[in-house]
Design a protein around this motif. Structure first.
Motif, mmCIF file in Angstrom:
data_model
loop_
_atom_site.group_PDB
_atom_site.id
_atom_site.type_symbol
_atom_site.label_atom_id
_atom_site.label_comp_id
_atom_site.label_asym_id
_atom_site.label_seq_id
_atom_site.Cartn_x
_atom_site.Cartn_y
_atom_site.Cartn_z
ATOM 1 N N HIS A 254 0.744 -3.174 8.852
ATOM 2 C CA HIS A 254 1.495 -3.775 7.378
ATOM 3 C C HIS A 254 1.336 -2.576 6.728
ATOM 4 C CE1 HIS A 254 3.583 -8.006 8.637
ATOM 5 N NE2 HIS A 254 2.543 -7.993 9.195
ATOM 6 N N LEU A 255 1.809 -1.476 5.823
ATOM 7 C CA LEU A 255 1.625 -0.661 5.428
ATOM 8 C C LEU A 255 2.677 -0.487 4.124
ATOM 9 C CD1 LEU A 255 -0.009 1.569 7.784
ATOM 10 C CD2 LEU A 255 -1.280 0.517 6.147
ATOM 11 N N GLN A 256 3.288 -1.887 4.165
ATOM 12 C CA GLN A 256 4.377 -1.386 3.262
ATOM 13 C C GLN A 256 4.044 -1.835 1.353
ATOM 14 O OE1 GLN A 256 4.139 -3.858 5.115
ATOM 15 N NE2 GLN A 256 4.828 -6.058 4.048
ATOM 16 N N ASN A 257 4.205 -1.115 0.668
ATOM 17 C CA ASN A 257 4.405 -1.072 -0.908
ATOM 18 C C ASN A 257 2.644 -0.297 -0.961
ATOM 19 O OD1 ASN A 257 5.734 -2.874 -2.422
ATOM 20 N ND2 ASN A 257 5.683 -5.025 -0.260
ATOM 21 N N ASN A 258 2.706 1.347 -0.469
ATOM 22 C CA ASN A 258 1.457 1.419 -1.138
ATOM 23 C C ASN A 258 2.373 3.035 -1.631
ATOM 24 O OD1 ASN A 258 -1.131 1.136 -0.112
ATOM 25 N ND2 ASN A 258 0.308 -0.098 1.294
ATOM 26 N N LEU B 275 6.976 0.050 6.504
ATOM 27 C CA LEU B 275 6.522 1.071 5.965
ATOM 28 C C LEU B 275 7.226 1.279 4.445
ATOM 29 C CD1 LEU B 275 5.386 4.071 8.163
ATOM 30 C CD2 LEU B 275 4.056 3.368 7.139
ATOM 31 N N GLN B 276 7.815 0.333 4.391
ATOM 32 C CA GLN B 276 8.476 0.561 2.896
ATOM 33 C C GLN B 276 8.255 0.235 2.206
ATOM 34 O OE1 GLN B 276 8.392 -2.649 5.521
ATOM 35 N NE2 GLN B 276 8.829 -4.487 4.441
ATOM 36 N N HIS B 277 9.363 0.836 0.973
ATOM 37 C CA HIS B 277 8.627 0.764 -0.228
ATOM 38 C C HIS B 277 7.555 1.667 -0.146
ATOM 39 C CE1 HIS B 277 11.207 -2.258 -2.154
ATOM 40 N NE2 HIS B 277 10.815 -2.645 -1.138
ATOM 41 N N ASN B 278 7.517 3.158 0.280
ATOM 42 C CA ASN B 278 6.361 4.507 0.277
ATOM 43 C C ASN B 278 6.848 5.401 -0.865
ATOM 44 O OD1 ASN B 278 3.272 3.244 1.392
ATOM 45 N ND2 ASN B 278 5.148 2.267 2.728
ATOM 46 N N GLN B 279 6.417 6.417 -0.600
ATOM 47 C CA GLN B 279 6.804 7.467 -0.911
ATOM 48 C C GLN B 279 7.406 8.260 0.666
ATOM 49 O OE1 GLN B 279 4.545 9.441 -3.592
ATOM 50 N NE2 GLN B 279 4.672 6.580 -5.263
ATOM 51 N N GLY C 58 5.655 0.394 22.670
ATOM 52 C CA GLY C 58 6.006 -0.648 22.698
ATOM 53 C C GLY C 58 6.472 -1.483 20.907
ATOM 54 N N LEU C 59 7.066 -0.157 20.239
ATOM 55 C CA LEU C 59 7.588 -0.613 19.456
ATOM 56 C C LEU C 59 9.114 -1.199 19.204
ATOM 57 C CD1 LEU C 59 6.507 -0.580 16.131
ATOM 58 C CD2 LEU C 59 7.738 2.006 16.202
ATOM 59 N N GLU C 60 9.358 -2.533 18.279
ATOM 60 C CA GLU C 60 10.267 -3.034 18.352
ATOM 61 C C GLU C 60 10.812 -3.669 17.244
ATOM 62 O OE1 GLU C 60 9.330 -7.197 19.714
ATOM 63 O OE2 GLU C 60 8.657 -6.259 22.289
ATOM 64 N N TYR C 61 10.163 -3.667 16.161
ATOM 65 C CA TYR C 61 10.729 -3.234 14.397
ATOM 66 C C TYR C 61 9.416 -2.478 13.832
ATOM 67 C CZ TYR C 61 11.735 -5.311 9.722
ATOM 68 O OH TYR C 61 12.077 -6.001 8.744
ATOM 69 N N LEU C 62 10.750 -1.651 12.940
ATOM 70 C CA LEU C 62 10.066 -0.517 12.331
ATOM 71 C C LEU C 62 11.039 -0.426 11.353
ATOM 72 C CD1 LEU C 62 8.846 2.185 11.752
ATOM 73 C CD2 LEU C 62 10.257 3.640 12.731
ATOM 74 N N ASP C 63 10.470 -0.769 9.723
ATOM 75 C CA ASP C 63 10.830 -0.624 8.275
ATOM 76 C C ASP C 63 10.784 0.718 8.058
ATOM 77 O OD1 ASP C 63 12.173 -1.443 5.630
ATOM 78 O OD2 ASP C 63 10.850 -3.417 5.724
ATOM 79 N N LEU C 64 11.572 1.403 7.720
ATOM 80 C CA LEU C 64 11.090 2.425 6.485
ATOM 81 C C LEU C 64 12.319 2.879 5.607
ATOM 82 C CD1 LEU C 64 10.835 5.360 9.645
ATOM 83 C CD2 LEU C 64 9.413 4.530 8.019
ATOM 84 N N SER C 65 12.260 1.361 5.370
ATOM 85 C CA SER C 65 13.424 1.348 4.079
ATOM 86 C C SER C 65 12.397 1.864 2.447
ATOM 87 C CB SER C 65 14.186 0.104 3.918
ATOM 88 O OG SER C 65 12.992 -1.576 3.977
ATOM 89 N N HIS C 66 13.773 2.155 1.682
ATOM 90 C CA HIS C 66 12.933 1.554 0.189
ATOM 91 C C HIS C 66 12.077 3.102 0.087
ATOM 92 C CE1 HIS C 66 14.418 -1.332 -1.946
ATOM 93 N NE2 HIS C 66 13.887 -2.229 -0.487
ATOM 94 N N ASN C 67 12.333 4.438 0.571
ATOM 95 C CA ASN C 67 11.783 5.435 1.149
ATOM 96 C C ASN C 67 12.367 6.981 0.960
ATOM 97 O OD1 ASN C 67 8.477 5.647 2.400
ATOM 98 N ND2 ASN C 67 10.151 4.105 3.488
ATOM 99 N N GLN C 68 11.813 7.990 0.856
ATOM 100 C CA GLN C 68 13.268 8.902 0.180
ATOM 101 C C GLN C 68 13.721 9.454 1.123
ATOM 102 O OE1 GLN C 68 10.357 10.933 -2.599
ATOM 103 N NE2 GLN C 68 9.206 8.985 -3.728
ATOM 104 N N LEU C 69 13.914 9.548 2.577
ATOM 105 C CA LEU C 69 14.301 9.929 3.967
ATOM 106 C C LEU C 69 15.753 10.586 3.044
ATOM 107 C CD1 LEU C 69 12.474 7.631 6.661
ATOM 108 C CD2 LEU C 69 11.833 9.652 5.546
#
Length: 610
Positions: free
Chosen positions: A251-255, A276-280, A296-307
């Protein structure tokens, strides 16, 4: 004269050296009495008794001064001790650490108190502790001495979340399995805070003030079993290197993360969930290898970024990809080639326009189940979508038309949401929905439809058409919808005279009907028999006749608020045939309307009856 002295005898019945039954009592015999008493005590000391007890040094017996019966175990005042190894002092407003906790304690809870420090002398003697819960106190780093944990060699779980720690403890026991330091003010951790802990499984550091400078390179050296690491809501600017290779959830969200250094995730082959959501993050902060080794990655959250693009190098095991609220303008099919196992693709609130999803761009995703595209700028339904798609969510776009073949590639759809677009009846083809023979839910709310769409599949359970411009209802569009259970027609322009005879005739399963916020002047006739909830609020109804609900014996809830009802507007016998009716809402009318419901209580037999 003889004095009344008692006869004193030994256990054998006489004093040694005296005849049996001799009395001792004359004044001249006092000296002899003293001698006799001494002899008695000597005999009692030497007299044979029960077998001699084992030595007091025997480990199987209590020491001198202790009872051989078990004593109740000590428990601090006001605390609860349900077992000899458990002490619960939760929520007692304690300001001082209890000083009489049993040494046998293995589980100690002191959460929800006012403790500011842990005294070393008290904590260090609790060497049997396995669980220490200090959640929600006022403990500072100064109040948590490093040496406090040196003797707790069996400690497995420590919880110090929601305190006032500014740095993590420099040393924690090697035996730990779970450490929770969340919701403090931690700016720094040390190599032996989490390092050299072979049994460590979960570390929670979210909601602190950690920057990359406060996280040493060897923070997890020797801790090769960590599966869960939470660093969310901190001040990290890039993904920390040297994370445990055993991680399964990160969990690395909100950084403040703007990049993932090359190779930072190359060893985490067991990682299943990455937040990784809510980052820059920008496109420059990722490369084609960032996620490629995460087999083995099943879930990836990159929402709320600048992609601006879908990341490249997505792993084949990925099942859920969350890219909502970025700046993505176009989805390239080549970027999704590797993610053949993807089932949920979330692209809501991006900048996808008319060319944002080229025909066939998502075709490589043969297992795709759900596609979320709401809040974009799409002017039509994307073409050539994966055939196994079950849910297509497209509200709040700019879709103006539905052609006969627009949905032909998604015959297996069970849910279609086109709410709050710009659809008009003139531009919805009469066969647009005919291919969708498995469709159960269709949402067309918030468009500009003036009549019901035709060719609706008979499989429908839910049909939402509220907030359109419907002026009339005809039986034909609803023909064959014998599985429909919920029909929403609120916020339109319907009048009773514009509802054609037999409109409800084939809706044999309909349970919920919403006709609120229309222009109805009375309750529509011939409503479906299965109806359980009827919403008629905010209309122009001024009278409810005795036969209004004659066809709806199963009605449970009726909403008539904010109409034009007066005290005598509802006939007294209106609800007599509705034994299941429990709610009648008549608030907000010009006059208070009192409603008497039919009692559902079973009748009691009369006395003397059969």
């Amino acid at each position: 004269m003889r004095l009344g002295w008692p006869v004193l005898t030994t256990p054998s019945g006489r004093l040694p050296g005296l005849p049996r039954g001799t009395l001792v009592g004359s004044l001249g015999e006092k000296a002899e009495l003293g001698l006799a008493m001494q002899l008695i005590f000597l005999v009692l000391l030497l007299w044979p008794g029960p077998p001699v007890a084992p030595s007091m040094e025997d480990a199987d017996f209590p020491h001198m001064g202790e009872s051989s019966q078990p004593l109740p175990h000590a428990c601090p005042p006001r605390c609860s001790c349900p077992r000899v190894d458990t002490v619960d002092c939760d929520g007692l407003d304690l300001h001082v650490f209890p000083n009489n906790i049993t040494r046998a304690a293995q589980h100690l809870s002191l959460q929800n108190n006012q403790l500011q420090e842990l005294p070393y002398n008290e904590l260090s003697r609790l060497s049997s502790l396995r669980t220490l819960n200090l959640h929600h106190n006022l403990i500072s780093s100064e109040g948590l001495p490093d040496e406090a944990f040196e003797s707790l060699t069996q400690l497995q779980h420590i919880y110090v979340a929601h305190n006032k720690l500014s740095v993590a403890p420099q040393f924690l026991p090697r035996s730990l399995r779970v450490v929770d330091l969340a919701a403090n003010q931690v700016t720094e951790i040390f190599p032996l805070t989490f390092g050299e802990k072979p049994e460590l499984r979960s570390v929670y550091l979210h909601n602190n003030q950690l920057s990359n400078a406060g996280l040493p390179q060897d923070a997890f050296r020797g801790s090769e079993a960590v599966t869960t690491l939470s660093l969310s809501s901190n001040r990290l600017s890039y993904l920390p290197p040297s994370l445990p290779p055993s991680l399964e959830r990160l969990h690395l969200q909100n950084n403040l993360i703007s990049k993932v250094p090359r190779g930072a995730l190359s060893r985490q082959t067991q990682l299943r969930e990455l937040y990784l959501q809510h980052n820059q993050l920008t496109d420059r902060g990722l490369d084609a290898t960032t996620f490629s080794k995460l087999c083995g990655l099943e879930y990836l959250d990159l929402s709320h970024n600048q992609l601006a693009e879908v990341p490249a190098g997505l792993p084949p095991a990925l099942a859920i990809l969350h890219l909502g609220r970025n700046h993505i303008q176009r989805v390239e099919g080549a970027r999704l080639q590797g993610a053949q196992g993807l089932r949920y693709l979330l692209l809501q609130h991006n900048k996808l326009g008319s060319t944002g999803l080229p025909p066939g761009a998502l075709r490589p995703l043969r297992r795709l189940h759900t596609l979320h595209l709401y809040g974009n700028r799409l002017d039509r339904v994307p073409l050539a979508l994966p055939r196994r798609l079950r849910a297509l969510v497209l509200p709040h776009n700019h879709v103006t038309a539905l052609g006969a073949r627009d949905l032909a590639s998604t015959r297996g759809l069970a849910e279609l949401n086109l709410a709050y677009n710009r659809l008009t009846s003139a531009h919805v083809h009469r066969r647009a929905f005919r291919p969708l023979r498995a469709l159960r839910s269709l949402d067309l709310a918030g468009n500009q439809l003036t009549r019901l769409p035709t060719g609706l599949p008979s499989s429908l359970h839910v049909l939402r058409l509220q907030r359109n411009q419907l002026r009339a209802l005809e039986p034909e569009p609803l023909t064959g919808l014998d599985q429909l259970q919920e029909l929403s027609l609120g916020h339109n322009r319907l009048r009773v005279g514009d509802i054609g005879p037999g409109t409800w005739h084939e809706l044999k399963a309909l349970k919920v009907l919403d006709l609120s916020h229309n222009e109805l002047s009375f309750v529509p006739p011939d409503l479906p028999e299965a109806l359980e909830e009827l919403q008629l609020q905010d209309n122009r109804i001024g009278h409810v006749g005795p036969e209004a609900f004659a066809t709806t014996p199963r009605l449970r809830a009726l909403f008539l608020r904010a109409n034009r009802l007066h005290m005598t507007s509802i006939a007294p016998e209106t609800f007599l045939g509705l034994p299941h009716l429990q709610v009648v809402d008549t608030t907000g009318n010009p006059e208070q309307v009192l409603v008497r419901l039919q009692s559902t209580a079973p009748r009691r037999p009369r006395r003397g009856g059969p």
